[in-house]
Design an enzyme around this catalytic site. Structure first.
Site, short mmCIF file in Angstrom:
data_model
loop_
_atom_site.label_atom_id
_atom_site.label_comp_id
_atom_site.label_asym_id
_atom_site.label_seq_id
_atom_site.Cartn_x
_atom_site.Cartn_y
_atom_site.Cartn_z
N THR A 125 -8.79 -0.05 -26.39
CA THR A 125 -8.72 -1.47 -27.16
C THR A 125 -10.12 -2.42 -26.60
O THR A 125 -10.47 -2.88 -25.49
CB THR A 125 -7.99 -2.55 -26.45
OG1 THR A 125 -7.34 -3.90 -27.52
CG2 THR A 125 -7.58 -1.83 -25.72
N GLU A 127 -9.40 -4.92 -26.00
CA GLU A 127 -8.04 -6.44 -24.77
C GLU A 127 -9.59 -6.06 -23.42
O GLU A 127 -8.58 -6.58 -22.71
CB GLU A 127 -6.74 -5.82 -24.57
CG GLU A 127 -6.04 -7.38 -23.89
CD GLU A 127 -6.07 -8.04 -24.02
OE1 GLU A 127 -6.79 -9.34 -25.93
OE2 GLU A 127 -5.89 -8.95 -23.71
N TYR A 149 -1.73 -5.65 -20.15
CA TYR A 149 -1.48 -4.73 -20.74
C TYR A 149 -3.36 -3.95 -21.04
O TYR A 149 -3.33 -2.82 -20.52
CB TYR A 149 -1.93 -5.24 -21.68
CG TYR A 149 -1.59 -4.94 -23.29
CD1 TYR A 149 -1.21 -3.09 -24.19
CD2 TYR A 149 -3.40 -4.53 -23.80
CE1 TYR A 149 -1.68 -2.69 -25.42
CE2 TYR A 149 -3.13 -4.02 -25.51
CZ TYR A 149 -2.88 -3.43 -25.90
OH TYR A 149 -3.58 -2.27 -27.06
N LYS A 153 -4.53 -0.28 -20.27
CA LYS A 153 -5.56 0.33 -20.67
C LYS A 153 -6.38 0.90 -21.07
O LYS A 153 -7.21 2.01 -20.32
CB LYS A 153 -6.12 -0.76 -22.58
CG LYS A 153 -4.29 -0.72 -23.71
CD LYS A 153 -4.47 0.70 -24.18
CE LYS A 153 -3.87 0.41 -25.24
NZ LYS A 153 -3.27 1.97 -26.22
P1 NAP Z 1 2.07 -0.46 -32.46
O1 NAP Z 1 2.75 -1.20 -33.41
O2 NAP Z 1 3.82 -1.45 -31.20
O3 NAP Z 1 2.35 0.89 -32.22
C1 NAP Z 1 3.07 1.35 -30.99
C2 NAP Z 1 4.31 2.47 -31.18
O4 NAP Z 1 4.21 3.26 -29.97
C3 NAP Z 1 6.04 1.99 -31.76
O5 NAP Z 1 6.32 3.15 -32.39
C4 NAP Z 1 6.10 2.82 -30.04
O6 NAP Z 1 7.38 2.83 -30.62
C5 NAP Z 1 5.90 3.15 -29.45
N1 NAP Z 1 5.83 3.46 -28.02
C6 NAP Z 1 6.73 2.34 -27.10
N2 NAP Z 1 7.32 3.18 -26.49
C7 NAP Z 1 6.58 4.27 -26.03
C8 NAP Z 1 7.07 5.65 -25.55
N3 NAP Z 1 6.84 5.27 -23.91
N4 NAP Z 1 6.57 6.72 -26.03
C9 NAP Z 1 6.33 6.91 -27.60
N5 NAP Z 1 5.77 5.72 -27.86
C10 NAP Z 1 6.02 4.89 -27.38
O7 NAP Z 1 0.98 -0.25 -32.46
P2 NAP Z 1 -0.66 -0.65 -32.96
O8 NAP Z 1 -0.81 -2.23 -33.43
O9 NAP Z 1 -0.16 0.49 -34.33
O10 NAP Z 1 -1.39 0.33 -32.68
C11 NAP Z 1 -1.69 1.21 -31.80
C12 NAP Z 1 -2.13 1.95 -30.87
O11 NAP Z 1 -3.37 0.91 -30.83
C13 NAP Z 1 -1.80 1.42 -29.24
O12 NAP Z 1 -1.73 2.21 -28.59
C14 NAP Z 1 -2.18 0.00 -29.11
O13 NAP Z 1 -1.96 -0.13 -28.32
C15 NAP Z 1 -3.72 -0.02 -29.28
N6 NAP Z 1 -4.75 -0.83 -30.04
C16 NAP Z 1 -4.17 -1.83 -31.46
C17 NAP Z 1 -4.88 -2.51 -31.88
C18 NAP Z 1 -4.26 -3.16 -32.79
O14 NAP Z 1 -4.88 -3.87 -33.18
N7 NAP Z 1 -3.77 -3.43 -33.38
C19 NAP Z 1 -6.00 -2.79 -31.31
C20 NAP Z 1 -6.56 -1.72 -30.07
C21 NAP Z 1 -5.77 -1.08 -29.63
P3 NAP Z 1 8.48 1.35 -30.76
O15 NAP Z 1 8.09 0.86 -31.95
O16 NAP Z 1 10.33 2.32 -31.16
O17 NAP Z 1 8.12 1.11 -29.68
O1 G4F Z 2 -2.03 -11.26 -32.05
P1 G4F Z 2 -2.03 -11.13 -31.16
O2 G4F Z 2 -0.97 -11.11 -30.05
O3 G4F Z 2 -3.18 -10.09 -30.43
P2 G4F Z 2 -4.22 -10.03 -29.59
O4 G4F Z 2 -3.57 -10.22 -28.05
O5 G4F Z 2 -5.38 -10.46 -28.81
O6 G4F Z 2 -3.76 -8.55 -28.61
C1 G4F Z 2 -3.69 -7.97 -30.12
O7 G4F Z 2 -5.27 -6.74 -30.58
C2 G4F Z 2 -5.09 -6.14 -29.50
C3 G4F Z 2 -7.20 -5.26 -29.52
O8 G4F Z 2 -8.16 -6.68 -28.82
C4 G4F Z 2 -4.75 -4.82 -29.33
F1 G4F Z 2 -5.07 -3.88 -27.81
C5 G4F Z 2 -3.01 -5.35 -28.70
O9 G4F Z 2 -2.16 -4.70 -28.43
C6 G4F Z 2 -2.53 -5.62 -29.89
O10 G4F Z 2 -2.85 -5.69 -30.67
O11 G4F Z 2 -3.07 -12.22 -30.44
C7 G4F Z 2 -4.05 -13.10 -30.73
C8 G4F Z 2 -4.41 -14.11 -30.36
C9 G4F Z 2 -4.55 -14.67 -28.90
O12 G4F Z 2 -5.17 -15.19 -28.10
C10 G4F Z 2 -3.13 -15.21 -28.63
O13 G4F Z 2 -3.23 -16.44 -27.76
O14 G4F Z 2 -3.92 -15.40 -30.71
C11 G4F Z 2 -3.19 -16.41 -29.59
N1 G4F Z 2 -1.99 -16.69 -30.06
C12 G4F Z 2 -2.04 -18.22 -30.03
N2 G4F Z 2 -0.26 -18.07 -30.42
C13 G4F Z 2 -0.87 -16.33 -30.74
C14 G4F Z 2 -0.33 -17.17 -30.67
N3 G4F Z 2 -0.69 -15.11 -30.54
C15 G4F Z 2 0.68 -14.64 -30.78
N4 G4F Z 2 0.96 -13.31 -30.76
N5 G4F Z 2 1.86 -15.53 -30.56
C16 G4F Z 2 1.51 -16.93 -31.05
O15 G4F Z 2 1.94 -17.64 -31.72
#
Ligand code: NAP
Ligand code: G4F
Length: 322
Positions: A125, A127, A149, A153
């Site tokens: 990520t 992050e 987190y 990661k």
């Molecule tokens: P997500 O919607 O939160 O999905 C994560 C999944 O992991 C959920 O289905 C969750 O199940 C499962 N999980 C949690 N704990 C677990 C465990 N102990 N064993 C097995 N499964 C488990 O995340 P996403 O947005 O699809 O992201 C997919 C991956 O990419 C994650 O690893 C995230 O950190 C990474 N990532 C995401 C972004 C982004 O912007 N979306 C960016 C960079 C990296 P439950 O819901 O049942 O807990």
């Molecule tokens: O949507 P966010 O919670 O995403 P964040 O923290 O960037 O993390 C996501 O992206 C990562 C990749 O860079 C992934 F690895 C991670 O698993 C996840 O998918 O927050 C985005 C931004 C932050 O700066 C936060 O402080 O939005 C700001 N924010 C402002 N108000 C808020 C809020 N975020 C959330 N969730 N809720 C608020 O009310």
């Protein structure tokens, strides 16, 4: 027939990736972490809930991972499972470390103990860049994570590289920048905004409370991003890639796209709540996706405006049906 095992299949990316692989003719297995209620709404939304073989298991339980591999005999494993919400990682840092960090090691060990020919994708990520060390982040930019987190990661990232270097395993990391969709969890800021905008428009909610709206993110569409995960495992050699749009936008501006789309004035509804500020913030992320473009032929196709309007429209439909 190609077989793939996806962890985190019930999450946003897991659902899109499962659909992509099914469309490519794969047999898809999903690791199902036990919960009191089955949350397969995303698979249902994509119409694939009956096409996936679910295997019970958890990233923190090595034996269950070995069993899952023995049952599914996959050629490819995509590790998308994680405690992925940054804010929660300060409330549950140990769980985050065990799932998001050690979980990766458990899965790599399970592969090492069963079949080292399996190709492995790790969901790294942006992050990890945290307190950015370069204005535009690439595969060569040093890391400085800012949350438990991000730290977990980073462990997952390096242990994946270490298993490639130590055991000659095909392990690749996608350093993905934020990616969103109508299937995004409601706790993340884009979906929190688009859901609130839909509710305010329909008269079910009055205000939207947000934290730091000056933070900037490089936001893309999850449907575009899962393609690159598959592409990475089709290469002749494992490698790590930054996956991003190359544009960055403030939370404030993203929010105003959503309000504008339904003809509302953001200033009439937005409330800043300092309780939503994070102990340590990632102020800005901006990725350089040149390597993914050059080596994989991949680029992001969806603009932020199209992404946010797609999400608002989907939330309007959902809220109307409630
Ligand atoms: P997500 O919607 O939160 O999905 C994560 C999944 O992991 C959920 O289905 C969750 O199940 C499962 N999980 C949690 N704990 C677990 C465990 N102990 N064993 C097995 N499964 C488990 O995340 P996403 O947005 O699809 O992201 C997919 C991956 O990419 C994650 O690893 C995230 O950190 C990474 N990532 C995401 C972004 C982004 O912007 N979306 C960016 C960079 C990296 P439950 O819901 O049942 O807990
Ligand atoms: O949507 P966010 O919670 O995403 P964040 O923290 O960037 O993390 C996501 O992206 C990562 C990749 O860079 C992934 F690895 C991670 O698993 C996840 O998918 O927050 C985005 C931004 C932050 O700066 C936060 O402080 O939005 C700001 N924010 C402002 N108000 C808020 C809020 N975020 C959330 N969730 N809720 C608020 O009310």
């Amino acid at each position: 027939m190609n077989r793939a095992l996806i962890t985190g299949i019930m999450g946003q990316d897991g659902a899109y990736l499962a659909k992509l692989l099914l469309d490519k003719g794969y047999k898809v297995y999903g690791l199902l972490a036990r919960r009191s209620t089955l949350s397969n709404w995303r698979l249902k939304y994509l119409g694939i809930e009956n096409e996936i073989q679910l295997i019970e298991g958890d990233l923190t339980d090595l034996a269950s991972l070995i069993r899952a591999i023995k049952t599914s005999k996959p050629m490819e494993i995509y590790n998308l499972g994680a405690q992925s919400f940054v804010a929660t990682s300060w409330e549950q840092p140990i769980l985050t470390a065990q799932t998001t960090g050690i979980g990766v090691l458990n899965l790599l060990e399970a592969i090492r103990l069963t079949d080292t020919s399996i190709k492995f994708y790790q969901a790294s990520t942006s992050e990890m860049f945290g307190l950015i060390q370069e204005p535009i982040q690439s595969e060569k930019t040093p890391f400085h994570p800012r949350s438990p987190y991000g730290v977990a990661k980073l462990y997952g990232h390096w242990i994946t590289i270490n298993y490639r270097e130590s055991f000659n395993m095909f392990t690749s990391c996608g350093i993905l920048f934020n990616h969103e969709s109508p299937l995004r969890g409601i706790e993340f800021v884009t979906r929190k905004v688009t859901d609130a905008v839909a509710r305010i428009k329909i008269g079910k909610q009055k205000e939207l409370r947000l934290g730091n709206i000056d933070a900037k993110r490089d936001w893309g569409f999850a449907g575009d991003y899962v393609e690159v995960m598959w592409l990475m495992l089709q290469q002749s050699k494992p490698d790590d890639y930054v996956v991003a749009t190359g544009y960055t936008t403030t939370v404030r501006e993203m929010c105003s796209i959503a309000f504008d789309h339904v003809g509302l004035d953001m200033d009439d509804h937005l409330v800043i709540d300092e309780k939503l500020y994070r102990p340590a913030e990632v102020e800005i992320l901006l990725g350089n996706p040149s390597k993914a473009k050059e080596k994989l032929g991949w680029s992001s196709k969806t603009s932020l405006k199209n992404l946010i309007t797609m999400m608002v429209d989907a939330d309007l439909e959902r809220v109307k049906k409630e």
